[in-house]
Write a protein that holds these residues in place. Structure first.
Motif, PDB file in Angstrom:
ATOM      1  N   ALA A 193       0.858  -1.198   0.000  1.00  0.00           N
ATOM      2  CA  ALA A 193       0.000   0.000   0.000  1.00  0.00           C
ATOM      3  C   ALA A 193       0.884   1.235   0.000  1.00  0.00           C
ATOM      4  O   ALA A 193       2.087   1.162   0.273  1.00  0.00           O
ATOM      5  CB  ALA A 193      -0.922   0.001   1.209  1.00  0.00           C
ATOM      6  N   TYR A 194       0.287   2.374  -0.302  1.00  0.00           N
ATOM      7  CA  TYR A 194       0.983   3.663  -0.236  1.00  0.00           C
ATOM      8  C   TYR A 194      -0.028   4.665   0.299  1.00  0.00           C
ATOM      9  O   TYR A 194      -0.693   5.372  -0.443  1.00  0.00           O
ATOM     10  CB  TYR A 194       1.489   4.061  -1.624  1.00  0.00           C
ATOM     11  N   ILE A 195      -0.174   4.668   1.639  1.00  0.00           N
ATOM     12  CA  ILE A 195      -1.273   5.413   2.254  1.00  0.00           C
ATOM     13  C   ILE A 195      -0.772   6.331   3.362  1.00  0.00           C
ATOM     14  O   ILE A 195       0.346   6.186   3.850  1.00  0.00           O
ATOM     15  CB  ILE A 195      -2.345   4.444   2.827  1.00  0.00           C
ATOM     16  N   ASP A 196      -1.627   7.278   3.769  1.00  0.00           N
ATOM     17  CA  ASP A 196      -1.250   8.198   4.840  1.00  0.00           C
ATOM     18  C   ASP A 196      -1.634   7.614   6.203  1.00  0.00           C
ATOM     19  O   ASP A 196      -2.262   6.546   6.293  1.00  0.00           O
ATOM     20  CB  ASP A 196      -1.871   9.580   4.626  1.00  0.00           C
ATOM     21  N   LEU A 231      -4.828   4.038  10.026  1.00  0.00           N
ATOM     22  CA  LEU A 231      -5.590   3.780  11.255  1.00  0.00           C
ATOM     23  C   LEU A 231      -6.893   3.026  11.001  1.00  0.00           C
ATOM     24  O   LEU A 231      -7.495   2.493  11.929  1.00  0.00           O
ATOM     25  CB  LEU A 231      -5.898   5.102  11.968  1.00  0.00           C
ATOM     26  N   LYS A 232      -7.331   2.985   9.766  1.00  0.00           N
ATOM     27  CA  LYS A 232      -8.575   2.297   9.421  1.00  0.00           C
ATOM     28  C   LYS A 232      -8.342   0.845   9.000  1.00  0.00           C
ATOM     29  O   LYS A 232      -9.284   0.140   8.658  1.00  0.00           O
ATOM     30  CB  LYS A 232      -9.284   3.048   8.290  1.00  0.00           C
ATOM     31  N   THR A 233      -7.085   0.400   9.007  1.00  0.00           N
ATOM     32  CA  THR A 233      -6.765  -0.959   8.566  1.00  0.00           C
ATOM     33  C   THR A 233      -6.575  -1.907   9.748  1.00  0.00           C
ATOM     34  O   THR A 233      -6.157  -1.483  10.831  1.00  0.00           O
ATOM     35  CB  THR A 233      -5.474  -0.973   7.720  1.00  0.00           C
ATOM     36  N   GLY A 253       6.982   0.148   6.501  1.00  0.00           N
ATOM     37  CA  GLY A 253       7.168   0.544   5.108  1.00  0.00           C
ATOM     38  C   GLY A 253       6.575  -0.486   4.156  1.00  0.00           C
ATOM     39  O   GLY A 253       5.922  -0.136   3.159  1.00  0.00           O
ATOM     40  N   ASP A 254       6.775  -1.766   4.470  1.00  0.00           N
ATOM     41  CA  ASP A 254       6.189  -2.839   3.654  1.00  0.00           C
ATOM     42  C   ASP A 254       4.663  -2.773   3.666  1.00  0.00           C
ATOM     43  O   ASP A 254       4.002  -2.998   2.650  1.00  0.00           O
ATOM     44  CB  ASP A 254       6.607  -4.219   4.198  1.00  0.00           C
ATOM     45  N   LEU A 255       4.100  -2.483   4.845  1.00  0.00           N
ATOM     46  CA  LEU A 255       2.655  -2.553   5.032  1.00  0.00           C
ATOM     47  C   LEU A 255       1.907  -1.328   4.517  1.00  0.00           C
ATOM     48  O   LEU A 255       0.794  -1.440   4.000  1.00  0.00           O
ATOM     49  CB  LEU A 255       2.329  -2.721   6.522  1.00  0.00           C
ATOM     50  N   PHE A 256       2.541  -0.146   4.665  1.00  0.00           N
ATOM     51  CA  PHE A 256       1.823   1.103   4.369  1.00  0.00           C
ATOM     52  C   PHE A 256       2.520   2.014   3.359  1.00  0.00           C
ATOM     53  O   PHE A 256       1.969   3.046   2.970  1.00  0.00           O
ATOM     54  CB  PHE A 256       1.598   1.892   5.669  1.00  0.00           C
ATOM     55  N   GLY A 257       3.740   1.651   2.954  1.00  0.00           N
ATOM     56  CA  GLY A 257       4.488   2.509   2.047  1.00  0.00           C
ATOM     57  C   GLY A 257       5.176   3.632   2.811  1.00  0.00           C
ATOM     58  O   GLY A 257       5.093   3.719   4.037  1.00  0.00           O
ATOM     59  N   ALA A 265      -3.523 -11.960   1.737  1.00  0.00           N
ATOM     60  CA  ALA A 265      -4.767 -11.584   1.045  1.00  0.00           C
ATOM     61  C   ALA A 265      -4.582 -10.271   0.277  1.00  0.00           C
ATOM     62  O   ALA A 265      -5.030 -10.139  -0.876  1.00  0.00           O
ATOM     63  CB  ALA A 265      -5.908 -11.460   2.050  1.00  0.00           C
ATOM     64  N   LEU A 266      -3.902  -9.313   0.903  1.00  0.00           N
ATOM     65  CA  LEU A 266      -3.661  -8.021   0.246  1.00  0.00           C
ATOM     66  C   LEU A 266      -2.745  -8.172  -0.962  1.00  0.00           C
ATOM     67  O   LEU A 266      -2.927  -7.502  -1.987  1.00  0.00           O
ATOM     68  CB  LEU A 266      -3.055  -7.029   1.242  1.00  0.00           C
ATOM     69  N   LYS A 267      -1.761  -9.050  -0.866  1.00  0.00           N
ATOM     70  CA  LYS A 267      -0.853  -9.293  -1.993  1.00  0.00           C
ATOM     71  C   LYS A 267      -1.592  -9.905  -3.166  1.00  0.00           C
ATOM     72  O   LYS A 267      -1.331  -9.585  -4.337  1.00  0.00           O
ATOM     73  CB  LYS A 267       0.296 -10.194  -1.555  1.00  0.00           C
ATOM     74  N   LYS A 268      -2.538 -10.818  -2.862  1.00  0.00           N
ATOM     75  CA  LYS A 268      -3.348 -11.419  -3.934  1.00  0.00           C
ATOM     76  C   LYS A 268      -4.193 -10.369  -4.641  1.00  0.00           C
ATOM     77  O   LYS A 268      -4.318 -10.353  -5.864  1.00  0.00           O
ATOM     78  CB  LYS A 268      -4.246 -12.521  -3.344  1.00  0.00           C
ATOM     79  N   GLU A 269      -4.801  -9.478  -3.826  1.00  0.00           N
ATOM     80  CA  GLU A 269      -5.602  -8.385  -4.400  1.00  0.00           C
ATOM     81  C   GLU A 269      -4.747  -7.480  -5.269  1.00  0.00           C
ATOM     82  O   GLU A 269      -5.143  -7.068  -6.359  1.00  0.00           O
ATOM     83  CB  GLU A 269      -6.237  -7.558  -3.275  1.00  0.00           C
TER      84      GLU A 269
END
Length: 416
Positions: A213-216, A221-223, A339-343, A406-410
């Motif tokens: 992901a690449y999120i703020d 906080l919503k994940t 960094g891996d999880l959220f960018g 699951a996120l990687k598959k998406e």
């Protein structure tokens, strides 16, 4: 148009180490407890409040100032951190000179604590951006500096106290921290947008995978994965701080060590804490971050359960030092994992939010240990409670792994 010359990324990493070694001197606080307490005429428990406030403010300022750190960049935020931390130590010297406990708590705890929090997160996202090929190694180097600082500044503080007196020692230390942090901050900066090291290709790399992901920070906080990593860190820090606090009486009780021998073990704990920060974060580049945390908890469940039952000295110390390396490794592997999880969009801000787990664990760990030990009178039962907490952390780490897969598959499906 002339191409701008890039700064040396290894010198950027060295600058990050400079910041972390300076603020990491907070881990040498026990050296100043008795000398300061005597001058201010208060007991050990009272003077420790300055340290507790500093760690609390570290977590809170890291959480609330994280977005600002990302906005202004590491040079400016590092400078502010240096001014706060240096001023806090200089002010502590004035408090000692004036014999004022409230001023000492304010300067060391509040002002110094804010410098700690801002300084801790300042280099993190910058290093991750400079080292897309070696995230774990890069962040491990900086955070290793935080762990090793007590070994450097602890003896130095003691020498200064004896040679020049307590107040003057604080003035010297504050000046050193201020200079080192400001010099380090003057060099550290973000890499150009889209920077990759020469000869590195994410597409061809076998050990580095694309961020999922690449999120703020607000979106993070919503994940679910934000709360998974928060729980994992809270438990790892809670249990680690508890065993560090209990190391001296535990080795005296189980191994028959004298107080002096136990103090030597406490010193070695500092070494393994620092070594673990570099070792585990570097290994995570190859094992994968989620697998590294699963391994952390899989090892610590039996370690905490059986440690108090072991009377063989070598086996006891091997297990003790192993869990200390994992305690340190949890801190140093965290920035790369985030960094891996959220960018890297707001990595410093997200890191700051997760560090609230540290602020709470600093109180929870010793409190749970003292309560269970007092109620049961048993070290074995006490550490088995912490073993049970690691079972929870292990289960959460498996949920994290499943969520990541699951996120990687998406992500893969959307790109195909």
């Amino acid at each position: 148009m002339k191409k701008l010359k890039l700064k040396n990324r290894w010198l950027i990493a060295a600058s990050a180490v400079g910041i972390h070694i300076s603020i990491g001197s907070v881990y040498a606080y026990s050296v100043m407890t008795n000398p300061v307490g005597k001058i201010l005429n208060v007991d050990e428990g009272t003077i420790k409040w300055a340290f507790k406030i500093a760690i609390l403010l570290l977590g809170l300022s890291a959480a609330f100032m994280g977005t600002w750190v990302e906005k202004v960049g590491p040079g400016r935020s590092g400078t502010v951190a240096g001014i706060f931390y240096g001023s806090g130590i200089l002010g502590s010297g004035l408090a000692v000179q004036l014999g004022s406990l409230p001023l000492f708590l304010f300067c060391y705890g509040f002002i110094g604590g804010i410098g700690l929090g801002i300084g801790y997160i300042t280099p993190v996202s910058t290093l991750v951006k400079w080292f897309p090929d070696r995230r774990g190694l890069a962040t491990g180097m900086a955070i290793m500096g935080f762990g090793f600082a007590a070994l450097i500044f602890g003896p130095f503080m003691q020498i200064l106290f004896e040679k020049v007196g307590v107040a003057k020692a604080f003035y010297i230390l504050g000046t050193i921290y201020l200079i080192v942090i400001l010099l380090s901050s003057s060099y550290i900066e973000r890499p150009p947008q889209g920077y990759v090291p020469e000869g590195f290709s994410l597409a061809e790399s076998k050990t580095v995978q694309k961020d999922i992901a690449y999120i703020d920070a607000k979106t993070a906080l919503k994940t679910k994965r934000f709360y998974y990593i928060w729980i994992m860190m809270f438990i790892n820090i809670t249990c680690g701080i508890a065993i560090i606090a209990a190391a001296s009486p535990m080795t005296q009780e189980k191994l028959g060590y004298t107080a002096l021998q136990a103090a030597g073990i406490v010193g070695l704990i500092g070494v393994f804490n620092g070594v673990g920060r570099l070792l585990w974060s570097s290994l995570s580049d190859y094992l994968g971050r989620s697998n590294t945390y699963i391994l952390f908890f899989a090892l610590q469940v039996p370690a905490y359960y059986f440690l108090p039952q072991i009377s063989i000295e070598v086996a006891f110390l091997i297990i003790l030092f192993m869990v200390i390396t994992i305690y340190g490794g949890g801190f140093s592997t965290l920035p790369a994992f985030l960094g891996d999880l959220f960018g890297t969009k707001q990595l410093g801000a997200i890191h700051g939010l997760v560090l609230t787990a540290w602020a709470l664990a600093g109180v929870a760990g010793p409190s749970i240990y003292d309560f269970v030990k007092e109620q049961t009178g048993s070290l074995t039962t006490t550490l088995q409670v912490f073993s049970g907490l690691f079972v929870i952390a292990f289960i959460v780490s498996l949920f994290m792994k499943r969520n990541i897969n699951a996120l990687k598959k998406e992500l893969s499906a959307s790109e195909s």
